[in-house]
Design a protein around this motif. Structure first.
Motif, short mmCIF file in Angstrom:
data_model
loop_
_atom_site.label_atom_id
_atom_site.label_comp_id
_atom_site.label_asym_id
_atom_site.label_seq_id
_atom_site.Cartn_x
_atom_site.Cartn_y
_atom_site.Cartn_z
N UNK A 5 0.83 -1.20 0.00
CA UNK A 5 0.00 0.00 0.00
C UNK A 5 0.86 1.25 0.00
N UNK A 6 1.90 1.24 0.82
CA UNK A 6 2.82 2.38 0.88
C UNK A 6 3.53 2.56 -0.46
N UNK A 7 3.95 1.46 -1.06
CA UNK A 7 4.65 1.53 -2.34
C UNK A 7 3.75 2.09 -3.43
N UNK A 8 2.48 1.71 -3.45
CA UNK A 8 1.55 2.23 -4.45
C UNK A 8 1.38 3.73 -4.29
N UNK A 9 1.19 4.19 -3.05
CA UNK A 9 1.03 5.62 -2.81
C UNK A 9 2.28 6.39 -3.23
N UNK A 10 3.43 5.86 -2.88
CA UNK A 10 4.68 6.55 -3.23
C UNK A 10 4.92 6.52 -4.74
N UNK A 11 4.52 5.44 -5.39
CA UNK A 11 4.63 5.35 -6.86
C UNK A 11 3.80 6.45 -7.52
N UNK A 12 2.57 6.61 -7.05
CA UNK A 12 1.70 7.64 -7.63
C UNK A 12 2.26 9.03 -7.38
N UNK A 13 2.81 9.26 -6.21
CA UNK A 13 3.38 10.57 -5.90
C UNK A 13 4.73 10.79 -6.56
N UNK A 14 5.32 9.72 -7.12
CA UNK A 14 6.62 9.81 -7.75
C UNK A 14 6.60 10.41 -9.15
N UNK A 17 3.76 15.26 -12.44
CA UNK A 17 2.42 15.85 -12.64
C UNK A 17 1.48 15.45 -11.52
N UNK A 18 1.52 14.17 -11.12
CA UNK A 18 0.64 13.73 -10.02
C UNK A 18 1.03 14.40 -8.71
N UNK A 19 2.31 14.60 -8.50
CA UNK A 19 2.75 15.29 -7.29
C UNK A 19 2.26 16.73 -7.29
N UNK A 20 2.33 17.39 -8.43
CA UNK A 20 1.84 18.78 -8.54
C UNK A 20 0.34 18.83 -8.28
N UNK A 21 -0.39 17.88 -8.83
CA UNK A 21 -1.84 17.80 -8.60
C UNK A 21 -2.11 17.61 -7.12
N UNK A 22 -1.43 16.64 -6.53
CA UNK A 22 -1.67 16.31 -5.12
C UNK A 22 -1.33 17.48 -4.20
N UNK A 54 -7.09 9.41 -11.47
CA UNK A 54 -7.46 8.01 -11.28
C UNK A 54 -6.40 7.26 -10.48
N UNK A 55 -5.14 7.51 -10.79
CA UNK A 55 -4.06 6.87 -10.05
C UNK A 55 -4.01 7.30 -8.60
#
Length: 96
Positions: A5-14, A17-22, A54-55
């Motif tokens: 679960x932690x790896x998935x969250x960190x992958x998405x934030x990696x 563009x997703x980091x900027x959105x978040x 979505x990610x």
């Protein structure tokens, strides 16, 4: 939180563009931010934004809520806290 679960969250934030959105969603607070505002501020096509959202949703980092005709993104702060806690949980355990 487990490692998958932690790896998935960190992958998405990696992804930049997703980091900027978040970051925008987190800054917006509990009321959230309209998808259109995110799209306008980052100047990205709607389909691209939808893909990135979505990610982040699948990783449990944010949720969406519709109010009338506007779709808002709201940060799941408890998930963010859990990821941070997971990373800090064993801090300095092996220090002698």
């Amino acid at each position: 939180m487990n490692i998958e679960t932690a790896a998935k969250a960190l992958k998405e934030l990696g992804h930049p563009t997703r980091l900027a959105i978040y970051k925008q969603v987190v800054r917006a607070g509990e009321k959230g931010i309209a998808v259109g505002v995110i799209q306008e501020s980052l100047s990205i096509p709607g389909s691209t934004l939808s893909h990135h959202l979505s990610g982040l949703i699948s990783a449990g980092l944010l949720r969406q809520q519709r109010e009338s005709r506007t779709l808002f993104c709201i940060a799941e702060y408890q998930t963010l806290d859990a990821v941070i806690d997971f990373l800090k949980a064993e801090c300095c355990v092996d220090e002698k």
